[in-house]
Write a protein that holds these residues in place. Structure first.
Motif, short mmCIF file in Angstrom:
data_model
loop_
_atom_site.label_atom_id
_atom_site.label_comp_id
_atom_site.label_asym_id
_atom_site.label_seq_id
_atom_site.Cartn_x
_atom_site.Cartn_y
_atom_site.Cartn_z
N ILE A 1 0.85 -1.19 0.00
CA ILE A 1 0.00 0.00 0.00
C ILE A 1 0.89 1.23 0.00
CG2 ILE A 1 -1.82 1.26 1.22
CD1 ILE A 1 -2.54 -1.41 2.60
N ALA A 2 0.60 2.17 -0.89
CA ALA A 2 1.33 3.44 -0.94
C ALA A 2 0.45 4.54 -0.38
CB ALA A 2 1.71 3.77 -2.39
N ALA A 3 1.05 5.41 0.45
CA ALA A 3 0.31 6.50 1.07
C ALA A 3 1.06 7.81 0.86
CB ALA A 3 0.10 6.24 2.56
N ASP A 4 0.34 8.83 0.43
CA ASP A 4 0.93 10.14 0.19
C ASP A 4 -0.21 11.14 0.08
OD1 ASP A 4 3.95 11.03 -0.74
OD2 ASP A 4 2.44 12.37 -1.58
N VAL A 5 0.14 12.44 -0.02
CA VAL A 5 -0.87 13.47 -0.23
C VAL A 5 -0.99 13.85 -1.70
CG1 VAL A 5 -0.65 14.43 2.08
CG2 VAL A 5 0.80 15.30 0.24
N SER A 6 -0.11 13.31 -2.55
CA SER A 6 -0.09 13.65 -3.97
C SER A 6 -0.77 12.57 -4.78
CB SER A 6 1.35 13.83 -4.46
OG SER A 6 1.41 13.86 -5.87
N ASP A 7 -1.86 12.92 -5.44
CA ASP A 7 -2.55 11.94 -6.28
C ASP A 7 -1.69 11.53 -7.46
OD1 ASP A 7 -4.88 11.78 -4.75
OD2 ASP A 7 -5.79 13.50 -5.77
N GLY A 8 -0.85 12.44 -7.95
CA GLY A 8 0.04 12.11 -9.06
C GLY A 8 1.04 11.04 -8.68
N LYS A 9 1.63 11.14 -7.49
CA LYS A 9 2.58 10.13 -7.03
C LYS A 9 1.87 8.80 -6.75
CE LYS A 9 6.02 13.33 -5.18
NZ LYS A 9 6.74 13.80 -3.97
N LEU A 10 0.66 8.87 -6.23
CA LEU A 10 -0.10 7.65 -5.99
C LEU A 10 -0.42 6.95 -7.31
CD1 LEU A 10 -2.49 8.91 -3.17
CD2 LEU A 10 -0.49 7.42 -2.90
N SER A 11 -0.69 7.73 -8.34
CA SER A 11 -0.96 7.16 -9.66
C SER A 11 0.28 6.44 -10.19
CB SER A 11 -1.40 8.26 -10.63
OG SER A 11 -1.60 7.74 -11.92
N LEU A 12 1.46 7.06 -10.03
CA LEU A 12 2.69 6.41 -10.47
C LEU A 12 2.92 5.12 -9.70
CD1 LEU A 12 5.33 6.24 -12.02
CD2 LEU A 12 6.36 7.77 -10.32
N ALA A 13 2.62 5.13 -8.40
CA ALA A 13 2.79 3.92 -7.59
C ALA A 13 1.97 2.77 -8.15
CB ALA A 13 2.43 4.21 -6.14
N ARG A 14 0.76 3.07 -8.60
CA ARG A 14 -0.09 2.01 -9.15
C ARG A 14 0.51 1.44 -10.44
NH1 ARG A 14 -4.10 5.53 -7.09
NH2 ARG A 14 -4.33 6.61 -9.10
N THR A 15 1.13 2.28 -11.26
CA THR A 15 1.74 1.79 -12.50
C THR A 15 2.95 0.91 -12.22
OG1 THR A 15 3.28 3.64 -12.88
CG2 THR A 15 1.01 3.90 -13.66
N LEU A 16 3.55 1.04 -11.03
CA LEU A 16 4.71 0.24 -10.66
C LEU A 16 4.32 -1.12 -10.08
CD1 LEU A 16 6.94 3.03 -9.07
CD2 LEU A 16 7.30 1.89 -11.27
N GLY A 17 3.02 -1.33 -9.87
CA GLY A 17 2.57 -2.63 -9.39
C GLY A 17 1.99 -2.63 -8.00
N VAL A 18 1.89 -1.47 -7.36
CA VAL A 18 1.30 -1.39 -6.02
C VAL A 18 -0.19 -1.69 -6.11
CG1 VAL A 18 0.73 0.21 -4.16
CG2 VAL A 18 3.03 0.20 -5.14
#
Length: 378
Positions: free
Chosen positions: A226-243
């Motif tokens: 699970i990735a947690a942050d305040v930036s939706d853009g960074k969370l989107s990148l995390a999903r593309t990496l397999g999170v």
């Protein structure tokens, strides 16, 4: 070689106001650089990463002796060897590590070189492991080293114990990231938290270190990340990496979301935001018997509030991680092999490259949260 000249980014005053691309806290100066002493190496810096540890010196969160030539996450090419260096050759590509290992103190003797006592003293005083500085400004005054490296420069003299030789096949802009972001993030998951196959992991704070930790958890066999942050853009990148799951910590229900996704909390919670609120969130999101690990460096005066009764009754672990608990000579080559096999796609974290002259713009992007990892071409 007696002395040469190098151009480097020097900080002369802490806590200059933002935006840094206007106030220009780092100034490019022409410096003289002494020849390497017997246990040292002259390196031509080919790429250096911008890290929050540099930023914390600029903004005054981490007070260091000034003036100081910043930069600690770097890669370069060996130019000259001190007389006692026998295991490197001119032309070798080397990654710099920001904690040299003396090899003889108690921490080094028990296999924890990240806690080397001589290195801590040298780094705190702005010196090299062998003592003193090799840098002088135009007036002849001492310029201090940053974490034994001072990589925002064309050339650097560093201790041999700060260098790890690597394959030339890895490009400099990627290789530089292994000197801090990868060691700290992947190492915190693999070494400090000791991830076991099938465990659940939360990573809070998606900078270079946080993203490296995510990649380390995925490569290490976590069942849920699970990735947690305040930036939706960074969370989107995390999903593309397999999170598998992402949580915006600005959502009042963020903690409950993590608990619902993991049946009460994660086995490993890792915090890399450098903020007390982020660490407290991560600790509360860790299950009974779980491990909470932090590599964040908030201001030294900030304090964490937690209930000791829960620490005991729930057999929690709260642990710091420095240098990812790595043994650099062992771990950097291992992480590079994982990258070369496609299991650690570190190249996805590189968002900006720039010449040394644009370094203040880079630090403004970092302070604004608009970059993951940036490198300067020195």
């Amino acid at each position: 070689m007696s002395r040469l000249h190098t151009t480097g980014a020097v900080l002369r005053r802490h806590a200059r106001a933002r935006p840094y691309d206007v106030t220009l806290p780092l100034a490019l100066e022409r410096l003289s650089l002494a020849a390497p002493q017997p246990g040292e190496v002259l390196v031509r810096v080919t790429a250096a990463g911008l890290c929050h540890s540099d930023l914390s010196v600029i903004d005054g969160s981490r007070v260091r002796p000034l003036p100081m030539l910043l930069g600690h996450e770097a890669v370069g090419e060996v130019v000259e060897l001190g007389s006692a260096v026998r295991d490197l050759a001119v032309g070798d590509q080397v990654v710099c590590t920001f904690v040299p290992s003396c090899g003889s103190c108690r921490s080094c003797a028990v296999g924890r070189p990240a806690l080397c006592e001589q290195a801590a003293a040298a780094n705190g005083s702005g010196a090299l492991l062998e003592g003193g500085s090799r840098l002088r400004d135009g007036t002849g005054a001492v310029v201090h080293h940053h974490l034994g490296v001072s990589a925002f420069s064309e050339y650097a003299v560093v201790s041999r114990r700060s260098l790890v030789r690597i394959d030339h096949a890895v490009s400099p802009q990627i290789a530089a990231l292994f000197g801090c972001a990868v060691m700290t993030g992947v190492g915190a998951i693999a070494n400090t938290a000791a991830l076991r196959l099938g465990e659940t992991v939360l990573v809070t704070g998606l900078g270079g270190i946080g993203f490296a930790a995510l990649l380390g958890a995925l490569a290490g066999g976590a069942s849920t990340v699970i990735a947690a942050d305040v930036s939706d853009g960074k969370l989107s990148l995390a999903r593309t990496l397999g999170v598998q799951h992402t949580v915006n910590v600005a959502d009042p229900q963020a903690l409950e979301q993590v608990r619902d996704l993991t049946d009460g909390g994660v086995d490993i919670g890792f915090e890399a935001a450098g903020a007390v609120a982020a660490l407290e969130f991560t600790y509360r999101a860790t299950r009974r018997g779980g491990r909470t690990v932090t590599a964040g460096l908030p201001h030294p005066e900030q304090q964490v509030g937690l209930a000791p009764v829960r620490l005991v009754a729930e057999e929690r672990t709260l642990q710091g991680s420095y240098l990812g608990g790595c043994v650099p000579l062992r771990d950097i080559p291992a992480y590079i092999r994982l990258y070369q096999r496609g299991r650690l796609p570190i190249d996805r974290l590189l968002t900006h490259e720039m010449p040394l002259a644009e370094i203040n713009t880079g630090f403004e992007r970092l302070a604004a949260g608009e970059a993951i990892r940036q490198v300067v071409r020195c």
